[in-house]
Design a protein around this motif. Structure first.
Motif, PDB file in Angstrom:
ATOM      1  N   PRO A 157       0.813  -1.225   0.000  1.00  0.00           N
ATOM      2  CA  PRO A 157       0.000   0.000   0.000  1.00  0.00           C
ATOM      3  C   PRO A 157       0.843   1.269   0.000  1.00  0.00           C
ATOM      4  CG  PRO A 157      -0.837  -1.540   1.600  1.00  0.00           C
ATOM      5  CD  PRO A 157       0.475  -2.090   1.123  1.00  0.00           C
ATOM      6  N   ALA A 158       2.003   1.202   0.644  1.00  0.00           N
ATOM      7  CA  ALA A 158       2.859   2.390   0.680  1.00  0.00           C
ATOM      8  C   ALA A 158       3.521   2.651  -0.674  1.00  0.00           C
ATOM      9  CB  ALA A 158       3.921   2.232   1.753  1.00  0.00           C
ATOM     10  N   LEU A 159       3.640   1.614  -1.481  1.00  0.00           N
ATOM     11  CA  LEU A 159       4.335   1.765  -2.754  1.00  0.00           C
ATOM     12  C   LEU A 159       3.380   2.037  -3.915  1.00  0.00           C
ATOM     13  CD1 LEU A 159       6.946  -1.118  -2.419  1.00  0.00           C
ATOM     14  CD2 LEU A 159       7.254   1.306  -1.915  1.00  0.00           C
ATOM     15  N   THR A 160       2.102   1.717  -3.732  1.00  0.00           N
ATOM     16  CA  THR A 160       1.170   1.934  -4.840  1.00  0.00           C
ATOM     17  C   THR A 160       0.832   3.413  -4.957  1.00  0.00           C
ATOM     18  OG1 THR A 160      -0.638   1.408  -3.351  1.00  0.00           O
ATOM     19  CG2 THR A 160       0.083  -0.332  -4.834  1.00  0.00           C
ATOM     20  N   ARG A 161       0.669   3.842  -6.187  1.00  0.00           N
ATOM     21  CA  ARG A 161       0.332   5.237  -6.426  1.00  0.00           C
ATOM     22  C   ARG A 161      -1.128   5.469  -6.102  1.00  0.00           C
ATOM     23  NH1 ARG A 161       2.639   8.090 -11.367  1.00  0.00           N
ATOM     24  NH2 ARG A 161       4.669   8.501 -10.492  1.00  0.00           N
ATOM     25  N   ARG A 162      -1.405   6.704  -5.719  1.00  0.00           N
ATOM     26  CA  ARG A 162      -2.780   7.051  -5.420  1.00  0.00           C
ATOM     27  C   ARG A 162      -3.598   6.978  -6.704  1.00  0.00           C
ATOM     28  NH1 ARG A 162      -3.556  12.748  -2.837  1.00  0.00           N
ATOM     29  NH2 ARG A 162      -1.961  11.995  -1.435  1.00  0.00           N
ATOM     30  N   LYS A 163      -4.700   6.247  -6.628  1.00  0.00           N
ATOM     31  CA  LYS A 163      -5.525   6.082  -7.820  1.00  0.00           C
ATOM     32  C   LYS A 163      -6.459   7.276  -7.994  1.00  0.00           C
ATOM     33  CE  LYS A 163      -5.841   1.095  -7.897  1.00  0.00           C
ATOM     34  NZ  LYS A 163      -6.728  -0.001  -7.543  1.00  0.00           N
ATOM     35  N   LYS A 164      -6.603   7.694  -9.229  1.00  0.00           N
ATOM     36  CA  LYS A 164      -7.580   8.736  -9.513  1.00  0.00           C
ATOM     37  C   LYS A 164      -8.849   8.063  -9.978  1.00  0.00           C
ATOM     38  CE  LYS A 164      -4.440  12.428 -10.850  1.00  0.00           C
ATOM     39  NZ  LYS A 164      -4.063  13.355 -11.912  1.00  0.00           N
ATOM     40  N   SER A 165      -9.967   8.655  -9.577  1.00  0.00           N
ATOM     41  CA  SER A 165     -11.229   8.075 -10.012  1.00  0.00           C
ATOM     42  C   SER A 165     -12.219   9.198 -10.287  1.00  0.00           C
ATOM     43  CB  SER A 165     -11.764   7.121  -8.953  1.00  0.00           C
ATOM     44  OG  SER A 165     -11.889   7.796  -7.729  1.00  0.00           O
ATOM     45  N   TRP A 166     -13.252   8.852 -11.004  1.00  0.00           N
ATOM     46  CA  TRP A 166     -14.291   9.828 -11.326  1.00  0.00           C
ATOM     47  C   TRP A 166     -15.141  10.082 -10.091  1.00  0.00           C
ATOM     48  CZ3 TRP A 166     -13.942  12.496 -15.639  1.00  0.00           C
ATOM     49  CH2 TRP A 166     -13.269  11.961 -16.735  1.00  0.00           C
ATOM     50  N   VAL A 167     -15.414  11.353  -9.852  1.00  0.00           N
ATOM     51  CA  VAL A 167     -16.228  11.734  -8.699  1.00  0.00           C
ATOM     52  C   VAL A 167     -17.394  12.577  -9.195  1.00  0.00           C
ATOM     53  CG1 VAL A 167     -16.238  12.940  -6.496  1.00  0.00           C
ATOM     54  CG2 VAL A 167     -14.167  11.799  -7.260  1.00  0.00           C
ATOM     55  N   SER A 168     -18.577  12.236  -8.716  1.00  0.00           N
ATOM     56  CA  SER A 168     -19.755  13.001  -9.098  1.00  0.00           C
ATOM     57  C   SER A 168     -19.793  14.302  -8.295  1.00  0.00           C
ATOM     58  CB  SER A 168     -21.014  12.171  -8.827  1.00  0.00           C
ATOM     59  OG  SER A 168     -22.144  12.911  -9.192  1.00  0.00           O
ATOM     60  N   VAL A 169     -19.989  15.422  -8.986  1.00  0.00           N
ATOM     61  CA  VAL A 169     -20.002  16.713  -8.286  1.00  0.00           C
ATOM     62  C   VAL A 169     -21.356  17.409  -8.368  1.00  0.00           C
ATOM     63  CG1 VAL A 169     -17.522  17.117  -8.461  1.00  0.00           C
ATOM     64  CG2 VAL A 169     -19.021  17.862 -10.316  1.00  0.00           C
ATOM     65  N   GLY A 170     -22.324  16.781  -9.036  1.00  0.00           N
ATOM     66  CA  GLY A 170     -23.672  17.365  -9.060  1.00  0.00           C
ATOM     67  C   GLY A 170     -24.341  17.193 -10.412  1.00  0.00           C
ATOM     68  N   LYS A 171     -25.578  17.688 -10.461  1.00  0.00           N
ATOM     69  CA  LYS A 171     -26.370  17.582 -11.696  1.00  0.00           C
ATOM     70  C   LYS A 171     -26.027  18.745 -12.628  1.00  0.00           C
ATOM     71  CE  LYS A 171     -29.427  14.261 -10.522  1.00  0.00           C
ATOM     72  NZ  LYS A 171     -29.279  12.977 -11.182  1.00  0.00           N
ATOM     73  N   VAL A 172     -25.933  18.448 -13.893  1.00  0.00           N
ATOM     74  CA  VAL A 172     -25.640  19.489 -14.880  1.00  0.00           C
ATOM     75  C   VAL A 172     -26.780  20.505 -14.928  1.00  0.00           C
ATOM     76  CG1 VAL A 172     -25.296  19.913 -17.343  1.00  0.00           C
ATOM     77  CG2 VAL A 172     -24.190  17.976 -16.255  1.00  0.00           C
ATOM     78  N   LYS A 173     -28.026  20.032 -14.764  1.00  0.00           N
ATOM     79  CA  LYS A 173     -29.172  20.956 -14.863  1.00  0.00           C
ATOM     80  C   LYS A 173     -29.157  22.005 -13.751  1.00  0.00           C
ATOM     81  CE  LYS A 173     -32.509  17.991 -12.412  1.00  0.00           C
ATOM     82  NZ  LYS A 173     -32.535  18.682 -11.146  1.00  0.00           N
ATOM     83  N   TYR A 199     -17.358  18.863  -3.075  1.00  0.00           N
ATOM     84  CA  TYR A 199     -17.637  17.430  -2.954  1.00  0.00           C
ATOM     85  C   TYR A 199     -16.645  16.815  -1.970  1.00  0.00           C
ATOM     86  CZ  TYR A 199     -13.712  16.834  -6.145  1.00  0.00           C
ATOM     87  OH  TYR A 199     -12.468  16.881  -6.718  1.00  0.00           O
ATOM     88  N   THR A 200     -17.067  15.705  -1.391  1.00  0.00           N
ATOM     89  CA  THR A 200     -16.207  15.004  -0.437  1.00  0.00           C
ATOM     90  C   THR A 200     -15.494  13.876  -1.151  1.00  0.00           C
ATOM     91  OG1 THR A 200     -17.783  15.503   1.298  1.00  0.00           O
ATOM     92  CG2 THR A 200     -16.152  13.818   1.789  1.00  0.00           C
ATOM     93  N   MET A 201     -14.229  13.798  -0.880  1.00  0.00           N
ATOM     94  CA  MET A 201     -13.405  12.802  -1.568  1.00  0.00           C
ATOM     95  C   MET A 201     -12.678  11.947  -0.531  1.00  0.00           C
ATOM     96  SD  MET A 201     -10.671  13.935  -4.370  1.00  0.00           S
ATOM     97  CE  MET A 201      -9.717  12.763  -5.257  1.00  0.00           C
ATOM     98  N   ARG A 202     -12.637  10.647  -0.804  1.00  0.00           N
ATOM     99  CA  ARG A 202     -11.860   9.745   0.060  1.00  0.00           C
ATOM    100  C   ARG A 202     -10.473   9.604  -0.533  1.00  0.00           C
ATOM    101  NH1 ARG A 202     -15.140   4.639   2.293  1.00  0.00           N
ATOM    102  NH2 ARG A 202     -16.613   5.790   3.525  1.00  0.00           N
ATOM    103  N   ILE A 203      -9.482   9.886   0.274  1.00  0.00           N
ATOM    104  CA  ILE A 203      -8.103   9.791  -0.207  1.00  0.00           C
ATOM    105  C   ILE A 203      -7.416   8.673   0.558  1.00  0.00           C
ATOM    106  CG2 ILE A 203      -5.912  11.010  -0.446  1.00  0.00           C
ATOM    107  CD1 ILE A 203      -7.570  13.615  -0.435  1.00  0.00           C
ATOM    108  N   LYS A 204      -6.976   7.668  -0.190  1.00  0.00           N
ATOM    109  CA  LYS A 204      -6.264   6.559   0.436  1.00  0.00           C
ATOM    110  C   LYS A 204      -4.792   6.698   0.102  1.00  0.00           C
ATOM    111  CE  LYS A 204      -6.683   1.689   1.283  1.00  0.00           C
ATOM    112  NZ  LYS A 204      -7.252   0.424   0.941  1.00  0.00           N
ATOM    113  N   ASP A 205      -3.990   6.866   1.141  1.00  0.00           N
ATOM    114  CA  ASP A 205      -2.561   7.048   0.956  1.00  0.00           C
ATOM    115  C   ASP A 205      -1.845   6.032   1.846  1.00  0.00           C
ATOM    116  OD1 ASP A 205      -0.270   8.043   0.013  1.00  0.00           O
ATOM    117  OD2 ASP A 205      -0.440  10.030   0.898  1.00  0.00           O
TER     118      ASP A 205
END
Ligand code: FES
Length: 171
Positions: free
Chosen positions: A53-69, A81-87
């Motif tokens: 876990p210490a050697l793996t790079r932080r993964k980027k992922s798609w995060v929903s930030v709201g409705k376009v409308k 938006y709230t983001m979970r960061i695993k380091d």
């Protein structure tokens, strides 16, 4: 001085001389070798489990930030938006923000909230219709182009996509 009984202890009856000491040390070596192999077999995956876990790079992922409308047409809106960061072994939650601008064709441009000059947070000034950075006075238009100040480049755009009316960003 050796008594006759003591010398008999080392020689079994029947007249054969068995190398008891060398057989014993042979079994000790075999036992030690097997223990080492089992120990290594357990230690290597265990070490990999703890270290990876210490050697793996932080993964980027798609995060929903709201409705376009919900985005006003042509006017930038800050979306939190709230983001979970695993380091490594640490997992934290962080509140992030992006600036989103809905274009007339319903496409959305998403800007990083960090000023490209030295990293301050900029704000949208509705009256002037400009992004303005309070730190050193950089000014950007709604498309992120530099209008004034020391900013070396336009605002940084973030990858974004729209899925089922949801705006998703990769930060
Ligand atoms: S950090 Fe924004 S202008 Fe310097």
């Amino acid at each position: 001085m050796e008594t006759p009984n003591q010398s008999d202890q080392h020689e079994p009856s029947g007249g054969f001389s068995t190398p008891v000491g060398s057989r014993r040390s042979f079994f000790q070596w075999v036992t030690g070798g097997v223990a080492c192999i089992i120990g290594l077999g357990l230690a290597v995956p265990l070490a990999a489990y703890f270290i990876s876990p210490a050697l793996t790079r932080r993964k980027k992922s798609w995060v929903s930030v709201g409705k376009v409308k919900d985005l006003p047409m042509g006017t930038p809106k800050s979306l939190d938006y709230t983001m979970r960061i695993k380091d490594g072994w640490m997992e934290t939650k962080a509140i992030k923000a992006v600036w989103a601008v809905r274009q007339p064709d319903n496409q959305v441009t998403v800007f990083s909230p960090i000023c490209p000059h030295l990293g301050c947070s900029f704000r949208w000034n509705q009256q002037d219709r400009q992004f303005q950075c309070p730190c050193h006075g950089s000014v950007y238009d709604p498309k992120g182009n530099v209008l004034d100040g020391p900013a070396p480049r336009p605002l940084d755009q973030l990858p974004s996509k729209i899925e089922d009316g949801e705006l998703k960003v990769m930060y």
